[in-house]
Design a protein around this motif. Structure first.
Motif, PDB file in Angstrom:
ATOM      1  N   ILE A 249       4.998  -6.788   6.292  1.00 28.62           N
ATOM      2  CA  ILE A 249       4.616  -6.766   7.708  1.00 28.62           C
ATOM      3  C   ILE A 249       4.522  -8.179   8.282  1.00 28.62           C
ATOM      4  O   ILE A 249       4.567  -8.376   9.496  1.00 28.62           O
ATOM      5  CB  ILE A 249       3.272  -6.017   7.896  1.00 28.62           C
ATOM      6  CG1 ILE A 249       3.072  -5.617   9.371  1.00 28.62           C
ATOM      7  CG2 ILE A 249       2.102  -6.849   7.420  1.00 28.62           C
ATOM      8  CD1 ILE A 249       4.117  -4.705   9.929  1.00 28.62           C
TER       9      ILE A 249
ATOM     10  N   PHE B 286      -1.043  -3.608  11.809  1.00 28.13           N
ATOM     11  CA  PHE B 286      -0.631  -3.306  10.434  1.00 28.13           C
ATOM     12  C   PHE B 286      -1.187  -4.296   9.421  1.00 28.13           C
ATOM     13  O   PHE B 286      -1.369  -3.949   8.248  1.00 28.13           O
ATOM     14  CB  PHE B 286       0.891  -3.221  10.355  1.00 28.13           C
ATOM     15  CG  PHE B 286       1.405  -1.836  10.634  1.00 28.13           C
ATOM     16  CD1 PHE B 286       1.650  -0.951   9.607  1.00 28.13           C
ATOM     17  CD2 PHE B 286       1.584  -1.418  11.932  1.00 28.13           C
ATOM     18  CE1 PHE B 286       2.099   0.333   9.863  1.00 28.13           C
ATOM     19  CE2 PHE B 286       2.036  -0.136  12.208  1.00 28.13           C
ATOM     20  CZ  PHE B 286       2.290   0.749  11.169  1.00 28.13           C
TER      21      PHE B 286
ATOM     22  N   THR C 125      -3.167  -2.769   6.383  1.00 29.93           N
ATOM     23  CA  THR C 125      -2.741  -3.115   5.020  1.00 29.93           C
ATOM     24  C   THR C 125      -3.902  -3.666   4.203  1.00 29.93           C
ATOM     25  O   THR C 125      -4.104  -3.289   3.036  1.00 29.93           O
ATOM     26  CB  THR C 125      -1.595  -4.140   5.073  1.00 29.93           C
ATOM     27  OG1 THR C 125      -0.501  -3.572   5.792  1.00 29.93           O
ATOM     28  CG2 THR C 125      -1.136  -4.513   3.667  1.00 29.93           C
TER      29      THR C 125
ATOM     30  N   SER D 189      -2.230   1.352   4.714  1.00 25.07           N
ATOM     31  CA  SER D 189      -0.789   1.280   4.965  1.00 25.07           C
ATOM     32  C   SER D 189      -0.070   1.036   3.647  1.00 25.07           C
ATOM     33  O   SER D 189      -0.628   0.433   2.736  1.00 25.07           O
ATOM     34  CB  SER D 189      -0.474   0.138   5.947  1.00 25.07           C
ATOM     35  OG  SER D 189       0.912  -0.041   6.075  1.00 25.07           O
TER      36      SER D 189
ATOM     37  N   ALA E 207       5.022  -0.249   6.263  1.00 22.25           N
ATOM     38  CA  ALA E 207       5.045  -1.636   6.739  1.00 22.25           C
ATOM     39  C   ALA E 207       6.447  -2.040   7.185  1.00 22.25           C
ATOM     40  O   ALA E 207       6.636  -2.622   8.261  1.00 22.25           O
ATOM     41  CB  ALA E 207       4.544  -2.570   5.644  1.00 22.25           C
TER      42      ALA E 207
END
Length: 728
Positions: free
Chosen positions: A376, A692, A696, A701, A706
């Motif tokens: 990401i 994100f 994460t 996530s 991602a």
């Protein structure tokens, strides 16, 4: 003023012995980081002195002694294809041009797409094998093939990026895929690679659509021309044409070079250069431009410019240069990305190492989160958010006959709230025409025009030409004139059919002792009030008529001012060197509330300075010649009629190529929409990244989510920017 050499591009001159300057098209670059990777590896190649890589135009310019095939191989090693477009040698006898310049094969053109498809097939087969419980080792083999096929280009580019001490998105994605496989997440690794490969292919395809907006202009220029030399007609390459050559253009053919019509009459579609939707009638003495389409008749054209100096070539060059000039928002994004990626990489390392040491959790769980964070972290959507909008907007404007010379000017035009206009040639036609004819004492109007035109046919004064043009339009035959005499600054006289007639200023007639009737005084007063220039016609005893001449308002001027107000321009003003009375009349006709007349060039400059103090950002619209100081002082200088006008092309920030002021509201709307889309893209990219990153770190996530978010965000900002291509 723009220089003759694009910013950050090696100059054409200054080659040392044995050197060449070559221009390549580099296929496969789908983000700015790709271009930077190519530039870094090229800078390390022996025999390369200077290199400039353009992501927006996909061009690479190299000053080198290295063979072309060596340069092409170096580019190929990092996952892209370089095709030679042009080579300029310091010494024409040197064998430098020995690279592969053939057209790419089907495999070469579609390698990425084919490998992506192969990766998808093996990923699907692996998922079926795993979830059907057939064989774990078979599933791992299928996933491995999916990773190798889909990740080949990313891994190779990431390797070269690492060698040049940079962490680009290819390196981050490669580490994520290898890391996923290392901790046993084979399906996740294969999914990441496949989605990333699909994203790159889609990004490259959509970016190519925006680049075609300027490449389409190049296709308008013919490669050959039919030329008449020494009585023979020859087909020759356009590059070999010389100034003064006579070229023959048949109906349905494109005009190969800028020139002047020597013989023939035809309508010409000038849309590629000026954006005009209606074909223009061309006849002897008229100017024509390379790339425009001859429609109905044959033309013989005298070449007036070399191929590299044609209006179309210069326009393409300026648009490509404009697409490379970074807008303020793009400069911000580039600076942000420079610090952003290393910080996130450091954060990923800390996440992979520190939590397990303090919590006792398995390392594999936090390594997985760190890998997702790396995915990401790719700033592709953010980096591409601005240039895609700039390329689309500037390319669209060029096709509409509006030349915007850079992203900075595009953004600035989007914030303009006040526009100052010159009068002559901008709001008006720029040439006087007869607008009123009044005969006295029983003289017929046609007789009055016959007398006036017969005398004025001997004069070169612009007002005289206005009268003779009207007589030609009405088919009036001129009488023979004896004893013609021009009186400087006052008028002219001559004998027609044995009698003396005069035409000139009212003040001259007064000097000569002519008495004005009440009717004459009334008509004079009305004409002067309307800002018209009046000429009196008299015989030996009395004034027999009056002709009023004026510079007429362009048909679209009033509508243009109204549309500008609708587009958000809050303030318009007219600045002219003409008489204040004339300025008032024109301002009233077009709907401009404020006007200033009798201005010298330095006074126009002073007015622009005052306007900037009150309205902060001010644009000035003029002809690019007499208004140069005011155009330079304004925040945005907009020149009328750039087609064929060198000074307008060079001095203004924005050029209306067709001399059509009606393009101005479109330019304002396009610039404002571009500014809005750039802001939308930047904020959207940043918010997706932030969301994100947090998900994460919190463990909410995974890897495929991602990469899907990263690729999806990049595609969305590209598609959002591409909306500018459709702006009309």
């Amino acid at each position: 003023m723009l220089s003759d050499t694009p910013q950050d591009e090696p100059a054409q001159s200054g080659l040392e012995p044995g050197e060449a300057r070559s221009v390549f098209r580099v296929d496969g670059m789908d983000c700015g980081e790709c271009a930077r990777t190519v530039q870094r590896v090229m800078n390390k190649l022996d025999g390369v002195r200077e290199v400039a890589v353009s992501f927006n135009t996909t061009k690479m310019t190299v000053v080198h002694t290295a063979p072309l095939d060596s340069i092409q191989k170096t580019v190929s090693d990092v996952g892209y294809r370089a095709t030679v477009l042009d080579t300029t040698l310091q010494d024409p006898d040197l064998p430098v041009h020995d690279g592969d310049v053939t057209q790419p094969s089907y495999w070469e053109r579609n390698k990425r797409a084919i490998l992506t498809a192969v990766s998808g097939l093996f990923l699907g087969a692996g998922l079926v094998t795993e979830y059907a419980g057939w064989s774990e080792s078979a599933a791992i083999l299928l996933y491995t093939i999916a990773i190798l096929s889909g990740g080949f280009y990313a891994a190779r580019a990431g390797y070269y990026a690492l060698k040049s001490f940079t962490l680009d998105m290819n390196f981050l994605m490669t580490v994520a895929a290898i890391g996923a496989a290392a901790i046993g997440e084979w399906s996740e690794g294969a999914t990441v690679v496949f989605l990333f490969s699909v994203g790159n292919w889609l990004q490259a395809s959509t970016m190519e659509r925006t680049r075609r907006s300027i490449r389409s202009l190049i296709g308008f220029a013919p490669k050959e021309a039919l030329v008449r030399r020494n009585g023979a007609e020859l087909t020759v390459p356009v590059d070999s044409l010389q100034i003064g050559d006579l070229i023959l253009v048949r109906p349905g053919e494109r005009i190969p070079m800028d020139g002047q019509v020597e013989a023939g009459t035809s309508t010409v579609n000038q849309a590629p250069v000026t954006g005009e939707s209606i074909p223009v009638l061309k006849q002897q003495g008229d100017e024509v431009f390379a790339g425009t389409l001859n429609e109905t008749g044959g033309l013989e054209v005298i070449v007036t410019k070399k191929v590299e100096d044609s209006t179309l070539n210069r326009m393409i060059y300026l648009v490509e240069e404009a697409q490379e000039q970074k807008a303020p928002s793009q400069q911000f994004v580039d600076r942000f990305a420079t610090y952003y990626t290393p910080i996130v990489v450091l954060l990923a390392i800390l996440i992979a190492v520190l939590p397990p040491l303090f919590t006792g959790d398995p390392f594999s769980e936090w390594i997985y989160r760190a890998l997702a964070l790396l995915v990401i972290a790719c700033p592709c959507a953010l980096v591409i958010s601005t240039p895609v909008a700039i390329v689309a907007a500037i390319g669209n404007a060029a096709k509409q006959g509006v030349l915007i010379k850079g992203g900075a000017f595009l953004e600035l035009m989007g914030r303009i709230r006040a526009i100052a206009f010159d009068k002559t040639g901008t709001l008006t036609q720029g040439k006087p025409v007869v607008v009123f004819v009044e005969p006295f004492d029983g003289i017929y109007k046609e007789r009055l025009l016959t007398l006036a035109a017969s005398i004025e046919a001997r004069s070169e004064h612009p007002l005289a030409r206005a009268i003779t043009r009207l007589s030609e339009e009405k088919g009036i035959r001129h009488l023979p004139v004896q004893e013609f005499q021009a009186v400087a600054g006052k008028g002219a006289q001559g004998r027609l059919e044995g009698s003396l007639y005069r035409i000139g200023k009212p003040s001259w007639m007064q000097e000569l002792g002519y008495e004005g009737t009440e009717k004459l005084k009334t008509v004079l007063s009305v004409q002067h009030e309307q800002g018209r220039t009046v000429m009196l016609i008299a015989d030996e005893r009395r004034v027999i008529g009056l002709i009023a001449v004026a510079d007429t308002v362009r048909e679209d001027s009033e509508n243009t001012i109204a549309r500008l107000k609708q587009a958000g321009i809050a303030y318009t003003v007219m600045l002219t060197g003409d008489h204040a009375r004339i300025a008032k009349s024109i301002a009233n006709q077009v709907g401009i509330g404020e006007y200033h007349g009798d201005l010298l060039p330095e006074q126009k400059l002073a007015r622009i300075t005052e306007l900037k103090q009150h309205h902060r950002l001010v644009a000035m619209v003029g002809d690019g010649i007499n208004d140069s100081p005011a155009l330079a002082a304004s925040d945005i200088g907009i020149a009328m009629g750039g087609a064929g006008t060198d000074i307008a092309l060079e001095t203004a920030d924005i050029v209306l190529m067709s001399d059509d002021i009606g393009k101005l509201p479109f330019t304002v709307r396009l610039s404002r929409k571009a500014l809005g889309i750039i802001k939308q893209n930047i904020w959207f990219s940043l918010l997706v990244k932030l969301a994100f990153l947090l998900l994460t770190i919190a463990g909410l996530s995974n890897l495929w989510m991602a990469v899907f978010a990263d690729t999806g965000a990049a595609l969305l900002v590209i598609l959002n920017g591409m909306r500018l291509i459709k702006q009309r």
